[in-house]
Each structure stands twice: as structure tokens, then as C-alpha cells.
Design an enzyme around this catalytic site. Structure first.
Site, short mmCIF file in Angstrom:
data_model
loop_
_atom_site.label_atom_id
_atom_site.label_comp_id
_atom_site.label_asym_id
_atom_site.label_seq_id
_atom_site.Cartn_x
_atom_site.Cartn_y
_atom_site.Cartn_z
N CYS A 75 0.67 -1.22 0.06
CA CYS A 75 -0.06 -0.12 0.11
C CYS A 75 0.99 1.27 -0.05
O CYS A 75 1.37 1.38 1.06
CB CYS A 75 -0.91 0.00 1.22
N ARG A 211 -8.83 -3.93 -4.52
CA ARG A 211 -9.53 -5.33 -4.01
C ARG A 211 -9.54 -4.99 -2.67
O ARG A 211 -8.84 -4.62 -2.00
CB ARG A 211 -8.51 -6.14 -4.56
N CYS A 219 -4.83 5.65 -4.42
CA CYS A 219 -3.96 4.67 -4.26
C CYS A 219 -2.85 4.51 -4.72
O CYS A 219 -2.60 4.94 -6.01
CB CYS A 219 -4.93 3.51 -4.91
N GLY A 220 -1.98 4.70 -3.95
CA GLY A 220 -0.42 5.10 -4.18
C GLY A 220 0.08 4.00 -4.99
O GLY A 220 0.56 4.26 -6.07
#
EC number: 5.1.1.7
Length: 276
Positions: A75, A211, A219-220
Site C-alpha cells: 500500500c 481489491r 491509491c499510491g
């Protein structure tokens, strides 16, 4: 069980961050789901857990759990918050922090302006390492999702990503195509689905259906995956601004075999404590 936590976010992608070095805390899948609930719990996209290093050459071990309780490999937004957290809590005074994850190692560099640059490692395009079911590596794959035929790129940034170029992210069918791609049979471990609009060779707009979490504000690793696919397909240059619903990230990649770098903010919102 009683423990302290911090609420943080990277461009609106929000996290509950817990120090499991100085606290003895166990998170079951059910507990994570209850804590993630935005009506009856703390509310978050992912839970980030700080553990003592598994590898003597690293400073910490970094674990990530989605809101559905599943543990994932990577993440990017969380990595920036992880770096800010361990400094804020006095777990380290280093500006360059080495961490291990479920799938490898990362270097997190805290900049003078408070932003964090993350060495996300080398993007992986080999289908069996993503993992993605394909006969051979291609820059573009043809995929069916419902009644749609999509032209997609596939890459692992430590976690799997599928990237589709769209004309306009505002009208992209993220709500319908996102879940279909997330659970597509060609991705045995499920996948994060990115929808990328190329503004110019140094700027993209992006929405990501993650997901286990659904669409998030940012979202990096998805931003990194989109830029890697865009560069591989000849659509982008090596320095790219990625505009997500929650804000902008800066991504730099010199091409295949080279590590990719992501720079962006990490914001501390509040501290709390829980008994459960």
C-alpha cells in the site's frame, strides 16, 4: 484488549495505524472488519500494523490489512503514513527508513517539507509473478469484463494491478467494471483495477477500485502501476503527476529494470484508544 492507535490519511486514502512493537495487539479478520466499519467502528480503507523488524537489515516490518480483513502485500499511500507515524511516535528518528513487507523491502524517505518519497521497487510485468493468467508477457492484453472488451496493462507493484486507459475518468464505469476486474478469473489473487485518463505525457487522471476496499480517494501503488503501464505502452514520459480524487502524487520511473519512486503527503488526523 486495550490499545492506542492513530488515524491518518494519504490524499483521503485513510488508515488506522497501530504500533505493535510497544503494544501487544492481535487483529482477527472479524475484528478488522468491525473496526473498519464507518458507522459503528473507527472507519478506514486499510489497517496498518507496525512490527519489529523480521530482517536485521531493516528498521521495521510493515503489514497491511484491507477493510474486509484480508492481508495484502503493498500500500503506497500507507507506506508514506507509516513513515510519518514511526517518527511521530518516537519509534525512530531516521529520515530514511527501511521496512520489510509481505513481498519485499521498501525505503521510505521523509522530506524536509513533510512529504514522503517511497522507493516502490522495480515494477514486475511477468504474468506469473503478478500473478496474471497469460500465455506470454505483453504491453497490452485483451480482456472481457461483463459485456465489455477492454485493452489493459497488467503489473505488480508488490501487489497486482490492471490498468485500463479511458477517455474521461469522470464517466468511466468504475462502479461496474471495478468489481468485475477485481475478481476476474485471470487474476488468481484478485487485483486492483485502475482507470487512467492521459491528459498529456506528464499528467494523468486516475481512479482505482481496490481489491477488498472498493474505490478509494487515492491509491499510491495504483498510481505507480498506472504510470509504469503508461510508460511501457509509450504514452508517458518518466516524470508524471497523477491526479486522484483525493489529490496529486508525483511518480518517477526511468523504465524497465529500474526502481519506481512515488512522492506525496501523509497526514496525521487524530490519536485514539480502544478497548475491545
Amino acid at each position: 484488549m486495550h490499545f492506542h492507535f492513530s488515524k491518518m490519511h494519504g490524499l483521503g486514502n485513510d488508515f488506522m495505524v497501530v504500533d505493535c512493537i510497544t503494544q501487544n495487539v492481535f487483529f482477527s479478520q472479524d475484528l478488522i472488519r468491525r473496526l473498519a466499519d464507518r458507522h459503528t467502528g473507527v472507519g478506514f480503507d486499510q489497517l496498518l500494523v507496525v512490527e519489529a523488524p523480521y530482517d536485521p537489515e531493516t528498521d521495521f516490518h510493515y503489514r497491511i490489512f484491507n477493510a474486509d480483513g484480508s492481508e495484502v502485500e503493498q500500500c503506497g499511500n500507507g507506506a508514506r503514513c507509516f513513515a510519518r507515524f514511526v517518527r511521530l511516535k518516537g519509534l525512530t528518528n531516521r529520515y530514511s527508513i527501511s521496512v520489510s513487507t509481505k513481498k519485499g523491502k521498501m525505503i521510505l524517505d521523509v522530506e524536509d517539507d513533510g512529504e514522503v518519497t517511497v522507493n516502490m521497487g522495480v515494477p514486475e510485468f511477468e504474468p506469473n509473478k503478478i500473478p496474471f493468467k497469460a500465455k506470454q508477457k505483453e504491453k497490452t492484453y485483451i480482456m472481457r469484463a461483463g459485456d465489455k472488451t477492454l485493452f489493459c496493462g497488467a503489473v505488480s507493484m508488490g501487489n497486482p494491478h490492471v490498468v485500463t486507459v479511458v477517455d474521461d475518468v469522470d464517466t468511466a464505469e468504475v462502479e461496474t467494471l471495478g468489481p468485475l476486474l477485481e475478481s476476474h478469473e485471470r487474476f488468481p489473487e484478485r487485483v486492483n483495477a485502475g482507470f487512467m485518463q492521459v491528459v498529456n505525457r506528464n499528467h494523468i487522471r486516475l481512479r482505482v477500485y481496490e481489491r477488498g476496499a472498493g474505490e478509494t480517494q487515492a491509491c499510491g501503488s495504483g498510481a505507480c502501476g498506472a504510470v509504469a503501464v503508461g510508460i511501457l505502452q509509450g504514452l508517458l514520459d518518466e516524470n508524471v503527476k497523477v491526479s486522484l480524487p483525493g489529490g496529486d502524487l508525483r511518480i518517477s520511473w526511468q523504465g524497465p529494470g529500474k526502481p519506481l519512486f512515488m512522492t506525496g503527503p501523509a497526514t496525521h488526523v487524530f490519536d485514539g484508544q480502544l478497548s475491545c
